[in-house]
Design a protein around this motif. Sequence first.
Motif, short mmCIF file in Angstrom:
data_model
loop_
_atom_site.label_atom_id
_atom_site.label_comp_id
_atom_site.label_asym_id
_atom_site.label_seq_id
_atom_site.Cartn_x
_atom_site.Cartn_y
_atom_site.Cartn_z
N MET A 50 50.08 38.64 35.23
CA MET A 50 51.07 38.82 36.29
C MET A 50 50.61 38.02 37.50
O MET A 50 49.90 38.52 38.34
N THR A 51 50.97 36.77 37.59
CA THR A 51 50.59 35.96 38.73
C THR A 51 51.68 36.02 39.79
O THR A 51 52.85 36.20 39.48
N ASN A 52 51.28 35.88 41.06
CA ASN A 52 52.18 35.99 42.20
C ASN A 52 53.04 37.24 42.13
O ASN A 52 54.27 37.17 42.14
N PRO A 101 51.86 45.96 43.09
CA PRO A 101 50.72 46.21 42.21
C PRO A 101 51.18 46.65 40.83
O PRO A 101 52.26 47.22 40.68
N ARG A 102 50.37 46.38 39.83
CA ARG A 102 50.64 46.81 38.47
C ARG A 102 49.57 47.83 38.07
O ARG A 102 48.40 47.65 38.41
N VAL A 103 49.98 48.88 37.33
CA VAL A 103 49.02 49.88 36.86
C VAL A 103 48.37 49.37 35.59
O VAL A 103 49.05 48.99 34.64
N GLY A 104 47.06 49.32 35.62
CA GLY A 104 46.29 48.97 34.44
C GLY A 104 45.42 50.13 34.05
O GLY A 104 45.17 51.04 34.84
N VAL A 105 44.93 50.11 32.83
CA VAL A 105 44.02 51.13 32.36
C VAL A 105 42.81 50.45 31.76
O VAL A 105 42.93 49.43 31.08
N GLY A 106 41.64 50.96 32.10
CA GLY A 106 40.39 50.53 31.48
C GLY A 106 39.86 51.73 30.72
O GLY A 106 39.93 52.86 31.21
N CYS A 107 39.34 51.51 29.53
CA CYS A 107 38.89 52.63 28.71
C CYS A 107 37.39 52.56 28.47
O CYS A 107 36.89 51.60 27.90
N THR A 161 39.69 61.46 26.88
CA THR A 161 39.38 62.84 27.26
C THR A 161 39.59 63.15 28.73
O THR A 161 39.86 64.29 29.08
N SER A 162 39.44 62.14 29.62
CA SER A 162 39.56 62.42 31.05
C SER A 162 39.75 61.12 31.83
O SER A 162 39.48 60.03 31.32
N VAL A 163 40.21 61.28 33.07
CA VAL A 163 40.28 60.16 34.01
C VAL A 163 39.03 60.22 34.87
O VAL A 163 38.71 61.27 35.43
N LEU A 164 38.31 59.10 34.96
CA LEU A 164 37.08 59.06 35.75
C LEU A 164 37.34 58.64 37.19
O LEU A 164 36.92 59.30 38.13
N THR A 165 38.04 57.54 37.39
CA THR A 165 38.27 57.00 38.72
C THR A 165 39.35 55.92 38.65
O THR A 165 39.89 55.65 37.57
N ALA A 166 39.63 55.31 39.78
CA ALA A 166 40.54 54.16 39.83
C ALA A 166 39.93 53.11 40.74
O ALA A 166 39.27 53.44 41.73
N VAL A 167 40.13 51.84 40.41
CA VAL A 167 39.64 50.73 41.22
C VAL A 167 40.76 49.72 41.40
O VAL A 167 41.68 49.64 40.59
N ASP A 168 40.67 48.97 42.48
CA ASP A 168 41.65 47.92 42.74
C ASP A 168 41.05 46.57 42.36
O ASP A 168 39.88 46.30 42.64
N ASP A 212 46.53 29.47 47.59
CA ASP A 212 47.45 29.27 48.71
C ASP A 212 47.37 30.38 49.75
O ASP A 212 48.13 30.41 50.70
N GLY A 213 46.45 31.35 49.54
CA GLY A 213 46.32 32.46 50.46
C GLY A 213 47.14 33.67 50.06
O GLY A 213 47.01 34.74 50.64
N GLY A 214 48.01 33.52 49.07
CA GLY A 214 48.78 34.65 48.56
C GLY A 214 47.96 35.45 47.57
O GLY A 214 46.75 35.26 47.42
N ILE A 215 48.62 36.36 46.89
CA ILE A 215 47.96 37.20 45.89
C ILE A 215 48.28 36.65 44.50
O ILE A 215 49.45 36.51 44.13
N LEU A 216 47.23 36.35 43.74
CA LEU A 216 47.40 35.85 42.38
C LEU A 216 47.58 37.01 41.39
O LEU A 216 48.44 36.98 40.53
N PHE A 217 46.73 38.05 41.52
CA PHE A 217 46.81 39.25 40.69
C PHE A 217 46.58 40.47 41.57
O PHE A 217 45.79 40.41 42.51
N HIS A 218 47.24 41.58 41.26
CA HIS A 218 46.97 42.84 41.92
C HIS A 218 47.17 43.97 40.91
O HIS A 218 48.29 44.30 40.54
N TYR A 219 46.04 44.51 40.47
CA TYR A 219 46.05 45.62 39.53
C TYR A 219 45.36 46.82 40.16
O TYR A 219 44.33 46.69 40.80
N THR A 220 45.93 48.01 39.96
CA THR A 220 45.24 49.25 40.21
C THR A 220 44.84 49.74 38.82
O THR A 220 45.70 50.01 37.98
#
Length: 143
Positions: free
Chosen positions: A1-3, A7-13, A67-74, A81-89
């Motif tokens: 998801m560029t530009n 934000p997009r919700v992602g999950v890390g396991c 089994t559980s949610v540990l935390t969330a990171v950005d 160009d100074g804009g946002i290339l990616f933004h995931y929570t």
Amino acid sequence: MTNPTHPRVGVGCIVWKGDRVLLVRRGKPPGYGEWSLPGGSQELGETLFQAAAREVLEETGVTATPTSVLTAVDNIVPGPDGGILFHYTIVDVVADWAAGEPQAADDVLDARWATLAEAEALVAWEPLRVVLRMAAQARGLLG
């Protein structure tokens, strides 16, 4: 998801098999070639746990039981160009190994089990290293 426009919700396991955690080497941006957790974008109508289990299976062939949610990171990556290339929570979900041995698949270059010390040596992104230490402490692997 560029530009992105939002934000997009992602999950890390964080998949544990005994004292080892499942790591993947990313096969696409952001973080191409870096070691990370299996994970990706949550799909519409999918719970966090469903997304976590699906991404682990797609990327590694491993079956995991969340089994559980540990935390969330950005993860906010600025563009040239100074804009946002990616933004995931990224919501980090803890899971237990159920079956299978890791094999690189889908968007992954490599997959393996690692001890916490091995994971800290492989992972370059400091926020993920903090998450791994939190997960190890919650599991009783740190003092």
